[in-house]
Design a protein around this motif. Structure first.
Motif: not given
Length: 161
Positions: A143, A146, A148-150, A152-153, A158
């Motif tokens: 996280w 930067d 983890l979020l991409p 997931i998306l 996602g």
């Protein structure tokens, strides 16, 4: 203190088959790590949780960790998954245990004494707590960097949402 001794009774044919099955189960990851680690250390397997959600599971990296150990790269193994070294040692010890029983034809008994005996019920809960803490720390690092979020998306889940 840990002590070992062979029981005087012999293994039955059913027990020998059981030990042979267990021996094949514990030797498979060791042999697979050795034979799959001939090139780069990309795993031949994909994590279904990571593939579907983008979130790595607590075991993500163990295959690559075992493959790095098979090549003799301890620090690289630890970077993939800290428990890979311990898993490898457990598998080797289990391999030796079942081999000793099959070779001698007698059950091998392991006895614990001292603090290990008094606190053996805490071993698995502590191991689970360590694994959970390690996994959460790995997720926090992903996280923070930067990543983890991409992931997931861009995952199928996602993309669905």
């Amino acid at each position: 203190m840990i002590s070992f001794h062979f029981e005087p009774s012999s293994l039955s044919s059913t027990e020998k088959r059981d030990r042979l099955l267990k021996l094949s189960v514990v030797s498979s990851p060791i042999l697979g790590a050795y034979f799959f680690s001939t090139g780069d250390l990309s795993s031949p397997f994909a994590c279904p949780l990571r593939e579907f959600t983008g979130i790595p599971c607590p075991g993500c990296g163990l295959t690559r960790s075992l493959m790095a150990i098979a090549q003799g790269h301890l620090s690289q193994s630890l970077s993939y998954h800290i428990l890979g070294v311990f898993l490898f040692l457990f598998l080797v010890l289990a391999l030796l245990y079942f081999s000793a029983e099959l070779i001698t034809g007698h059950p091998l008994k392991i006895s614990l004494s001292g603090p290990l005996q008094r606190h053996k019920r805490l071993l698995f809960p502590l191991l689970g707590l360590f694994l959970l803490s390690y996994h959460l720390a790995r997720l926090a690092l992903l996280w923070q960097s930067d990543q983890l979020l991409p992931a997931i998306l861009n995952s199928p889940l996602g993309q669905y949402f």
